[in-house]
Enzyme design. Structure first.
Site, PDB file in Angstrom:
ATOM      1  N   VAL A   1       0.488  -1.138   0.326  1.00 28.85           N
ATOM      2  CA  VAL A   1      -0.627  -0.401   0.045  1.00 28.85           C
ATOM      3  C   VAL A   1       0.462   0.868  -0.214  1.00 28.85           C
ATOM      4  O   VAL A   1       2.045   0.782   0.899  1.00 28.85           O
ATOM      5  CB  VAL A   1      -1.106  -0.156   0.997  1.00 28.85           C
ATOM      6  CG1 VAL A   1      -1.779   1.737   1.729  1.00 28.85           C
ATOM      7  CG2 VAL A   1      -1.939  -0.897   1.148  1.00 28.85           C
TER       8      VAL A   1
ATOM      9  N   GLU B   1       5.087 -14.983   4.346  1.00 28.08           N
ATOM     10  CA  GLU B   1       5.495 -14.726   5.258  1.00 28.08           C
ATOM     11  C   GLU B   1       6.561 -13.060   4.896  1.00 28.08           C
ATOM     12  O   GLU B   1       6.251 -12.678   3.973  1.00 28.08           O
ATOM     13  CB  GLU B   1       7.170 -15.385   3.399  1.00 28.08           C
ATOM     14  CG  GLU B   1       8.627 -15.984   4.959  1.00 28.08           C
ATOM     15  CD  GLU B   1       9.855 -16.423   4.584  1.00 28.08           C
ATOM     16  OE1 GLU B   1       9.078 -17.856   4.821  1.00 28.08           O
ATOM     17  OE2 GLU B   1       9.692 -16.618   2.979  1.00 28.08           O
TER      18      GLU B   1
ATOM     19  N   TYR C   1      -1.946  -8.278   9.760  1.00 23.97           N
ATOM     20  CA  TYR C   1      -2.274  -9.908   9.951  1.00 23.97           C
ATOM     21  C   TYR C   1      -2.809 -10.552  10.208  1.00 23.97           C
ATOM     22  O   TYR C   1      -3.678 -11.326  10.907  1.00 23.97           O
ATOM     23  CB  TYR C   1      -0.540 -10.077   9.615  1.00 23.97           C
ATOM     24  CG  TYR C   1       0.395  -9.922   7.970  1.00 23.97           C
ATOM     25  CD1 TYR C   1      -0.897 -10.028   6.963  1.00 23.97           C
ATOM     26  CD2 TYR C   1       1.646  -9.975   8.045  1.00 23.97           C
ATOM     27  CE1 TYR C   1       0.126  -9.120   5.414  1.00 23.97           C
ATOM     28  CE2 TYR C   1       2.000  -8.922   7.198  1.00 23.97           C
ATOM     29  CZ  TYR C   1       1.295  -9.111   6.111  1.00 23.97           C
ATOM     30  OH  TYR C   1       1.980  -7.962   4.576  1.00 23.97           O
TER      31      TYR C   1
END
Length: 164
Positions: A89, A121, A132
């Site tokens: 982003v 990862e 996440y």
């Protein structure tokens, strides 16, 4: 993996605009144009570019027209598993829901492909870990000293997984 026609130059242009703005060269995480194009020639690799509102931007069309790219996700899948290769982003659109929109789009598209688990990862210390965790990714492995930064320093890689 089956090759497919060359990806749209407009799609690659949009990805590269975000890539060049989003990744700090100190970490060496950005891909070059050739790497992106080569990845997208495989039928198992998918990309999505979104604008600052998290809305998808079509792969085709004149790059100079329409909304500016604010983020992208690049993934590949095999059978019922998908790997998030890159998500980015631009700095001006961070913490405004663009990353969340990219993950929501990814989950929806992955479900349509029959995916049941997504992996990623990242380097230890990457601030994206908050995003996440928010989306249910859990650490499942670690690679000590896996990444080499531009200054030669080594950084651990952390592998995350999430069922969808």
């Amino acid at each position: 993996m089956t090759p497919r026609p060359a990806p749209s130059p407009a799609l690659i242009d949009r990805i590269m605009v975000v890539m060049e703005a989003a990744f700090d060269p100190a970490y060496g995480e950005a891909w070059n144009r050739r790497q992106v194009a080569d990845a997208l020639t495989l039928s198992s690799t998918h990309a999505l570019v979104v604008d600052a509102n998290g809305a998808p931007i079509p792969d085709e069309g004149d790059f100079s027209e329409g909304p500016a790219p604010a983020g992208f996700v690049l993934t590949r899948y095999v059978l019922d598993e998908e790997e998030l290769l890159l998500i980015a982003v631009i700095p001006g659109a961070r913490r405004r829901g663009v990353g969340a929109a990219l993950l929501e789009h990814l989950f929806a598209a992955a479900r349509l492909r029959g995916v049941t688990r997504i992996f990623l990862e990242m380097r230890r210390g990457n601030p994206a870990i908050q995003l996440y965790h928010k989306f249910g990714f859990e650490p499942i492995g670690e690679r000590r000293n896996y990444y080499r930064m531009a200054n030669g320093e080594r950084v651990d890689a952390i592998t995350f997984g999430r069922s969808i």
